[in-house]
Write a protein that holds these residues in place. Structure first.
Motif, PDB file in Angstrom:
ATOM      1  N   PHE A  26       0.809  -1.208   0.000  1.00  0.00           N
ATOM      2  CA  PHE A  26       0.000   0.000   0.000  1.00  0.00           C
ATOM      3  C   PHE A  26       0.848   1.267   0.000  1.00  0.00           C
ATOM      4  N   ALA A  27       2.127   1.127  -0.146  1.00  0.00           N
ATOM      5  CA  ALA A  27       3.006   2.292  -0.155  1.00  0.00           C
ATOM      6  C   ALA A  27       3.028   2.917  -1.544  1.00  0.00           C
ATOM      7  N   LYS A  28       3.233   4.240  -1.582  1.00  0.00           N
ATOM      8  CA  LYS A  28       3.348   4.922  -2.865  1.00  0.00           C
ATOM      9  C   LYS A  28       4.667   4.566  -3.540  1.00  0.00           C
ATOM     10  N   ARG A  29       5.738   4.554  -2.767  1.00  0.00           N
ATOM     11  CA  ARG A  29       7.062   4.227  -3.285  1.00  0.00           C
ATOM     12  C   ARG A  29       7.812   3.431  -2.228  1.00  0.00           C
ATOM     13  N   SER A  30       8.779   2.682  -2.684  1.00  0.00           N
ATOM     14  CA  SER A  30       9.632   1.969  -1.739  1.00  0.00           C
ATOM     15  C   SER A  30      11.056   1.990  -2.254  1.00  0.00           C
ATOM     16  N   LYS A  31      11.991   1.794  -1.341  1.00  0.00           N
ATOM     17  CA  LYS A  31      13.396   1.704  -1.747  1.00  0.00           C
ATOM     18  C   LYS A  31      14.081   0.660  -0.882  1.00  0.00           C
ATOM     19  N   VAL A  32      15.036  -0.031  -1.495  1.00  0.00           N
ATOM     20  CA  VAL A  32      15.826  -1.038  -0.807  1.00  0.00           C
ATOM     21  C   VAL A  32      17.200  -0.444  -0.565  1.00  0.00           C
ATOM     22  N   VAL A  33      17.638  -0.484   0.691  1.00  0.00           N
ATOM     23  CA  VAL A  33      18.947   0.046   1.054  1.00  0.00           C
ATOM     24  C   VAL A  33      19.804  -1.129   1.524  1.00  0.00           C
ATOM     25  N   TYR A  34      20.881  -1.400   0.794  1.00  0.00           N
ATOM     26  CA  TYR A  34      21.761  -2.503   1.173  1.00  0.00           C
ATOM     27  C   TYR A  34      22.627  -2.092   2.348  1.00  0.00           C
ATOM     28  N   GLN A  35      22.844  -3.041   3.270  1.00  0.00           N
ATOM     29  CA  GLN A  35      23.582  -2.805   4.504  1.00  0.00           C
ATOM     30  C   GLN A  35      24.959  -3.449   4.426  1.00  0.00           C
ATOM     31  N   GLY A  36      26.008  -2.679   4.500  1.00  0.00           N
ATOM     32  CA  GLY A  36      27.363  -3.219   4.530  1.00  0.00           C
ATOM     33  C   GLY A  36      27.751  -3.925   3.244  1.00  0.00           C
ATOM     34  N   LYS A  37      28.810  -4.731   3.348  1.00  0.00           N
ATOM     35  CA  LYS A  37      29.343  -5.457   2.197  1.00  0.00           C
ATOM     36  C   LYS A  37      28.681  -6.826   2.068  1.00  0.00           C
ATOM     37  N   SER A  38      28.833  -7.405   0.903  1.00  0.00           N
ATOM     38  CA  SER A  38      28.361  -8.777   0.683  1.00  0.00           C
ATOM     39  C   SER A  38      29.171  -9.717   1.563  1.00  0.00           C
ATOM     40  N   PHE A  39      28.573 -10.853   1.914  1.00  0.00           N
ATOM     41  CA  PHE A  39      29.279 -11.860   2.696  1.00  0.00           C
ATOM     42  C   PHE A  39      28.960 -13.233   2.126  1.00  0.00           C
ATOM     43  N   TYR A  40      29.743 -14.211   2.539  1.00  0.00           N
ATOM     44  CA  TYR A  40      29.641 -15.556   1.979  1.00  0.00           C
ATOM     45  C   TYR A  40      29.351 -16.569   3.081  1.00  0.00           C
ATOM     46  N   LYS A  41      28.594 -17.590   2.727  1.00  0.00           N
ATOM     47  CA  LYS A  41      28.337 -18.718   3.632  1.00  0.00           C
ATOM     48  C   LYS A  41      28.523 -19.997   2.823  1.00  0.00           C
ATOM     49  N   TRP A  42      29.036 -21.023   3.489  1.00  0.00           N
ATOM     50  CA  TRP A  42      29.185 -22.324   2.858  1.00  0.00           C
ATOM     51  C   TRP A  42      28.039 -23.222   3.286  1.00  0.00           C
ATOM     52  N   ALA A  43      27.380 -23.846   2.324  1.00  0.00           N
ATOM     53  CA  ALA A  43      26.365 -24.857   2.577  1.00  0.00           C
ATOM     54  C   ALA A  43      27.017 -26.204   2.283  1.00  0.00           C
ATOM     55  N   LYS A  44      26.930 -27.144   3.230  1.00  0.00           N
ATOM     56  CA  LYS A  44      27.600 -28.431   3.068  1.00  0.00           C
ATOM     57  C   LYS A  44      26.655 -29.560   3.426  1.00  0.00           C
ATOM     58  N   GLY A  45      26.774 -30.673   2.728  1.00  0.00           N
ATOM     59  CA  GLY A  45      25.973 -31.843   3.061  1.00  0.00           C
ATOM     60  C   GLY A  45      25.942 -32.841   1.919  1.00  0.00           C
ATOM     61  N   TYR A  46      25.202 -33.915   2.135  1.00  0.00           N
ATOM     62  CA  TYR A  46      25.084 -34.963   1.129  1.00  0.00           C
ATOM     63  C   TYR A  46      23.930 -34.649   0.181  1.00  0.00           C
ATOM     64  N   SER A  47      24.143 -34.933  -1.087  1.00  0.00           N
ATOM     65  CA  SER A  47      23.076 -34.735  -2.063  1.00  0.00           C
ATOM     66  C   SER A  47      21.994 -35.781  -1.841  1.00  0.00           C
TER      67      SER A  47
END
Length: 173
Positions: A26-47
């Motif tokens: 219901f907003a007239k406008r919106s904006k996305v503000v990115y916070q800080g730098k990108s970061f990485y995560k490792w996902a690990k497991g069995y297929s």
């Protein structure tokens, strides 16, 4: 493309943007503000797709691993930013797209182990709406989340497992 078709595409795109960002319908406008730098995560497991005890190929062989489907790994980003999940793919005896994973020529049991590095970035959403405290319209905080920017690295290989869920395999068996 005709003018009418172009207008329809624009309307659909705007509708998808409004639907995909929470609390701003219901907003007239919106904006996305990115916070800080990108970061990485490792996902690990069995297929997925391989017997829970693994597979044994005494004369050697391979299984087919594809990045689609299969079990997922989930993790929290903390501070109310929510959760993320990454699929680990599926293994089978055949496939049209994917990678072959070699199974050693031994009597031991193996499963396909997958590691994926995923890039993320935190964001906050602000909407332009009337603020009764200041009696005028202004940018007001609406929500926050984490955007998945895609998989940046993949590793997959046959990993020896102990059948029947044993914690340690017996030597030579």
């Amino acid at each position: 493309m005709t003018r009418r078709a172009t207008c329809l595409v624009i309307i659909l795109m705007v509708g998808l943007i409004i639907i995909s960002v929470p609390n701003v319908a219901f907003a007239k406008r919106s904006k996305v503000v990115y916070q800080g730098k990108s970061f990485y995560k490792w996902a690990k497991g069995y297929s997925g797709g391989i017997d829970k005890n693994g597979i044994s190929m005494p004369t050697g062989g391979a299984v087919w691993w594809t990045d689609k489907g299969g079990p997922t790994v989930s993790f929290s980003f903390g501070a109310g930013y929510g959760y993320g999940s990454v699929g680990l793919g599926i293994s089978s005896s055949k496939g049209t797209r994917g990678q072959s994973v070699k199974i050693p020529a031994t009597k031991h049991f193996y499963k396909v182990y997958v590691k994926k590095q995923v890039k993320y970035r935190k964001y906050k959403v602000y909407v332009w709406r009337y603020d009764p405290r200041v009696k005028r319209e202004r940018w007001v905080y609406s929500s926050k989340g984490v955007k998945n920017l895609g998989v940046t690295a993949r590793q997959y290989y046959a990993k020896r497992v102990c059948p029947n869920g044993a914690h340690h395999c017996k030597k030579g068996k």
